[in-house]
Design a protein around this motif. Structure first.
Motif, PDB file in Angstrom:
ATOM      1  N   TYR A 119       0.856  -1.180   0.000  1.00 21.96           N
ATOM      2  CA  TYR A 119       0.000   0.000   0.000  1.00 21.96           C
ATOM      3  C   TYR A 119       0.892   1.230   0.000  1.00 21.96           C
ATOM      4  N   THR A 120       0.648   2.118  -0.940  1.00 21.00           N
ATOM      5  CA  THR A 120       1.425   3.351  -1.042  1.00 21.00           C
ATOM      6  C   THR A 120       0.774   4.447  -0.195  1.00 21.00           C
ATOM      7  N   TYR A 121       1.486   5.544  -0.053  1.00 17.73           N
ATOM      8  CA  TYR A 121       0.914   6.704   0.620  1.00 17.73           C
ATOM      9  C   TYR A 121      -0.355   7.144  -0.089  1.00 17.73           C
ATOM     10  N   GLU A 122      -0.331   7.130  -1.409  1.00 16.68           N
ATOM     11  CA  GLU A 122      -1.505   7.524  -2.189  1.00 16.68           C
ATOM     12  C   GLU A 122      -2.687   6.590  -1.896  1.00 16.68           C
ATOM     13  N   ASP A 123      -2.435   5.287  -1.821  1.00 18.89           N
ATOM     14  CA  ASP A 123      -3.491   4.328  -1.498  1.00 18.89           C
ATOM     15  C   ASP A 123      -4.119   4.656  -0.147  1.00 18.89           C
ATOM     16  N   MET A 124      -3.281   4.853   0.849  1.00 16.36           N
ATOM     17  CA  MET A 124      -3.779   5.121   2.194  1.00 16.36           C
ATOM     18  C   MET A 124      -4.505   6.468   2.274  1.00 16.36           C
ATOM     19  N   GLU A 125      -4.010   7.443   1.535  1.00 17.82           N
ATOM     20  CA  GLU A 125      -4.685   8.750   1.498  1.00 17.82           C
ATOM     21  C   GLU A 125      -6.077   8.592   0.886  1.00 17.82           C
ATOM     22  N   ARG A 126      -6.163   7.874  -0.217  1.00 10.50           N
ATOM     23  CA  ARG A 126      -7.441   7.676  -0.904  1.00 10.50           C
ATOM     24  C   ARG A 126      -8.424   6.906  -0.016  1.00 10.50           C
ATOM     25  N   TRP A 127      -7.983   5.785   0.570  1.00 12.71           N
ATOM     26  CA  TRP A 127      -8.868   4.977   1.412  1.00 12.71           C
ATOM     27  C   TRP A 127      -9.286   5.717   2.680  1.00 12.71           C
ATOM     28  N   SER A 128      -8.376   6.465   3.267  1.00 15.65           N
ATOM     29  CA  SER A 128      -8.738   7.198   4.488  1.00 15.65           C
ATOM     30  C   SER A 128      -9.698   8.345   4.175  1.00 15.65           C
ATOM     31  N   ASN A 129      -9.548   8.974   3.012  1.00 13.21           N
ATOM     32  CA  ASN A 129     -10.503  10.022   2.620  1.00 13.21           C
ATOM     33  C   ASN A 129     -11.896   9.431   2.416  1.00 13.21           C
ATOM     34  N   ARG A 130     -11.958   8.273   1.771  1.00  8.74           N
ATOM     35  CA  ARG A 130     -13.258   7.602   1.580  1.00  8.74           C
ATOM     36  C   ARG A 130     -13.890   7.258   2.922  1.00  8.74           C
ATOM     37  N   ALA A 131     -13.089   6.691   3.804  1.00 15.59           N
ATOM     38  CA  ALA A 131     -13.613   6.316   5.120  1.00 15.59           C
ATOM     39  C   ALA A 131     -14.087   7.548   5.886  1.00 15.59           C
ATOM     40  N   ALA A 132     -13.336   8.637   5.820  1.00 13.39           N
ATOM     41  CA  ALA A 132     -13.733   9.870   6.511  1.00 13.39           C
ATOM     42  C   ALA A 132     -15.077  10.375   5.985  1.00 13.39           C
ATOM     43  N   PRO A 158     -16.216  16.470  15.116  1.00 14.40           N
ATOM     44  CA  PRO A 158     -14.927  16.605  15.798  1.00 14.40           C
ATOM     45  C   PRO A 158     -15.091  16.511  17.314  1.00 14.40           C
ATOM     46  N   GLY A 159     -14.177  15.796  17.932  1.00 22.12           N
ATOM     47  CA  GLY A 159     -14.199  15.651  19.383  1.00 22.12           C
ATOM     48  C   GLY A 159     -14.950  14.433  19.886  1.00 22.12           C
ATOM     49  N   ARG A 160     -15.708  13.771  19.022  1.00 24.56           N
ATOM     50  CA  ARG A 160     -16.451  12.571  19.436  1.00 24.56           C
ATOM     51  C   ARG A 160     -15.491  11.385  19.489  1.00 24.56           C
ATOM     52  N   THR A 161     -15.373  10.754  20.644  1.00 23.12           N
ATOM     53  CA  THR A 161     -14.455   9.632  20.815  1.00 23.12           C
ATOM     54  C   THR A 161     -15.034   8.369  20.203  1.00 23.12           C
ATOM     55  N   LEU A 193      -6.422   6.986  10.257  1.00 20.38           N
ATOM     56  CA  LEU A 193      -6.192   8.231   9.526  1.00 20.38           C
ATOM     57  C   LEU A 193      -7.499   8.983   9.286  1.00 20.38           C
ATOM     58  N   ALA A 194      -8.555   8.259   8.921  1.00 20.38           N
ATOM     59  CA  ALA A 194      -9.857   8.902   8.670  1.00 20.38           C
ATOM     60  C   ALA A 194     -10.362   9.598   9.924  1.00 20.38           C
ATOM     61  N   LEU A 195     -10.269   8.939  11.060  1.00 20.74           N
ATOM     62  CA  LEU A 195     -10.731   9.552  12.304  1.00 20.74           C
ATOM     63  C   LEU A 195      -9.875  10.748  12.687  1.00 20.74           C
ATOM     64  N   ALA A 196      -8.576  10.673  12.435  1.00 26.58           N
ATOM     65  CA  ALA A 196      -7.696  11.819  12.695  1.00 26.58           C
ATOM     66  C   ALA A 196      -8.094  13.000  11.807  1.00 26.58           C
ATOM     67  N   LYS A 197      -8.434  12.727  10.556  1.00 31.89           N
ATOM     68  CA  LYS A 197      -8.856  13.786   9.642  1.00 31.89           C
ATOM     69  C   LYS A 197     -10.153  14.444  10.105  1.00 31.89           C
ATOM     70  N   LEU A 198     -10.979  13.691  10.815  1.00 30.16           N
ATOM     71  CA  LEU A 198     -12.236  14.224  11.346  1.00 30.16           C
ATOM     72  C   LEU A 198     -12.075  14.813  12.744  1.00 30.16           C
ATOM     73  N   SER A 199     -10.853  14.807  13.262  1.00 29.05           N
ATOM     74  CA  SER A 199     -10.544  15.297  14.623  1.00 29.05           C
ATOM     75  C   SER A 199     -11.312  14.542  15.690  1.00 29.05           C
ATOM     76  N   CYS A 200     -11.461  13.239  15.483  1.00 30.41           N
ATOM     77  CA  CYS A 200     -12.122  12.376  16.461  1.00 30.41           C
ATOM     78  C   CYS A 200     -11.067  11.597  17.232  1.00 30.41           C
ATOM     79  N   PRO A 201     -10.990  11.787  18.536  1.00 25.57           N
ATOM     80  CA  PRO A 201     -10.066  10.974  19.327  1.00 25.57           C
ATOM     81  C   PRO A 201     -10.471   9.507  19.228  1.00 25.57           C
TER      82      PRO A 201
END
Length: 125
Positions: free
Chosen positions: A36-49, A60-63, A79-87
């Motif tokens: 898995y490349t950085y691009e793969d992980m960026e794409r999948w984490s964006n979809r998940a977010a 944001p802030g919801r654990t 990564l998706a949860l970090a992008k959403l600012s969710c602990p």
């Protein structure tokens, strides 16, 4: 030293996103026979977010408790949860019983993300 003193501080998400911009085709993770490349992980984490935000209405802030096995899904979920600012509360998917109940109670999470292969007995959640 500069990164440690920067305000706001540099996060792991910041470092990941910088690498994804500069070196998208570099390998980030090898799992079994897959790379898995950085691009793969960026794409999948964006979809998940997007899914988490739209369908689970995460704010944001919801654990969120994450009860996933050690595989690529775990990385892009984090990564998706970090992008959403969710602990996140990282739960060991091998823990069961009272130890799992204690971890969930301590996390004070309002949502748990688990793979279909993980089973939570009644009364744990």
């Amino acid at each position: 030293q500069r990164r440690l003193n920067r305000r706001p501080p540099v996060t792991l998400l910041d470092v990941f996103q910088e690498h994804a911009r500069r070196r998208p085709h570099w390998p980030l993770l090898r799992f079994q026979d897959e790379v898995y490349t950085y691009e793969d992980m960026e794409r999948w984490s964006n979809r998940a977010a997007r899914v988490f935000s739209r369908h689970l209405e995460l704010q944001p802030g919801r654990t969120v408790a994450v009860f996933l096995p050690n595989e690529p899904t775990y990385v892009w979920t984090w990564l998706a949860l970090a992008k959403l600012s969710c602990p996140i509360a990282c739960l060991n998917c091998n823990v069961r019983g009272r130890a799992l109940q204690h971890a969930l109670a301590a996390a004070q999470a309002t949502l748990i993300l688990a793979s279909p292969g993980e089973w939570l007995p009644p009364g744990v959640w």
